[in-house]
Design a protein around this motif. Structure first.
Motif, short mmCIF file in Angstrom:
data_model
loop_
_atom_site.label_atom_id
_atom_site.label_comp_id
_atom_site.label_asym_id
_atom_site.label_seq_id
_atom_site.Cartn_x
_atom_site.Cartn_y
_atom_site.Cartn_z
N PRO A 2 1.65 -2.97 2.56
CA PRO A 2 1.25 -1.64 3.05
C PRO A 2 2.23 -0.55 2.63
O PRO A 2 3.44 -0.75 2.63
CB PRO A 2 1.25 -1.80 4.56
CG PRO A 2 1.10 -3.25 4.81
CD PRO A 2 1.79 -3.92 3.66
N ASP A 3 1.70 0.61 2.29
CA ASP A 3 2.51 1.77 1.93
C ASP A 3 2.45 2.75 3.10
O ASP A 3 1.44 3.43 3.30
CB ASP A 3 2.00 2.42 0.66
CG ASP A 3 2.85 3.60 0.21
OD1 ASP A 3 3.79 3.99 0.94
OD2 ASP A 3 2.56 4.14 -0.86
N THR A 5 3.88 5.50 3.52
CA THR A 5 3.98 6.91 3.14
C THR A 5 2.71 7.45 2.51
O THR A 5 2.63 8.63 2.18
CB THR A 5 5.15 7.13 2.15
OG1 THR A 5 4.89 6.41 0.94
CG2 THR A 5 6.47 6.66 2.75
N ALA A 6 1.69 6.61 2.36
CA ALA A 6 0.49 6.99 1.60
C ALA A 6 -0.63 7.62 2.43
O ALA A 6 -1.59 8.11 1.86
CB ALA A 6 -0.07 5.77 0.88
N HIS A 7 -0.49 7.63 3.75
CA HIS A 7 -1.59 8.07 4.60
C HIS A 7 -1.18 9.27 5.45
O HIS A 7 -0.02 9.61 5.55
CB HIS A 7 -2.04 6.92 5.50
CG HIS A 7 -2.43 5.70 4.74
ND1 HIS A 7 -3.62 5.60 4.06
CD2 HIS A 7 -1.78 4.54 4.52
CE1 HIS A 7 -3.70 4.42 3.46
NE2 HIS A 7 -2.58 3.76 3.73
N ALA A 13 -1.45 2.59 7.72
CA ALA A 13 -1.13 1.68 6.63
C ALA A 13 -1.61 0.25 6.88
O ALA A 13 -1.71 -0.55 5.95
CB ALA A 13 0.38 1.67 6.36
N GLN A 53 9.11 -5.13 6.30
CA GLN A 53 9.25 -4.58 4.95
C GLN A 53 10.58 -3.87 4.72
O GLN A 53 11.18 -4.01 3.66
CB GLN A 53 8.15 -3.54 4.68
CG GLN A 53 6.91 -4.08 4.08
CD GLN A 53 5.96 -2.96 3.74
OE1 GLN A 53 5.40 -2.34 4.63
NE2 GLN A 53 5.78 -2.72 2.48
N HIS A 54 11.00 -3.07 5.70
CA HIS A 54 12.13 -2.17 5.48
C HIS A 54 13.37 -2.49 6.30
O HIS A 54 14.41 -1.88 6.09
CB HIS A 54 11.69 -0.73 5.78
CG HIS A 54 10.58 -0.28 4.90
ND1 HIS A 54 10.76 0.05 3.58
CD2 HIS A 54 9.25 -0.12 5.15
CE1 HIS A 54 9.61 0.41 3.04
NE2 HIS A 54 8.68 0.30 3.97
#
Length: 84
Positions: A2-3, A5-7, A13, A53-54
């Motif tokens: 999942p991104d 920052t994309a939505h 996400a 993820q982060h």
């Protein structure tokens, strides 16, 4: 992967475990109407995936019209243990 920052909102996400809405799509009520907020389970899922993820020290911040991941964003807000 999942991104976040994309939505329009980082929670978008991930897929909603309650209503099954795909990433990028707002949650729906059982009646089919758009929900006024995300389902709690989706927020919890997004948090878990983001941390996986982060890492636990990362944060996501609003930058203009978008989002940015700060890998050390939470470091400064964690309580510090006193030194003896």
């Amino acid at each position: 992967m999942p991104d976040f920052t994309a939505h329009r909102h980082p929670v978008l996400a991930v897929r909603c475990p309650d209503c099954g809405r795909a990433p990028g799509n707002w949650c729906r009520r059982p009646s089919g109407h758009m929900a006024s907020d995300f389902h709690v389970s989706r927020k919890v899922q997004a948090d878990a995936v983001f941390i996986d993820q982060h890492g636990p020290d990362a944060s996501i911040e609003r930058i203009g019209d978008g989002w940015a991941v700060d890998p050390c964003g939470r470091v400064g807000i964690r309580p510090q243990q006193e030194q003896p």
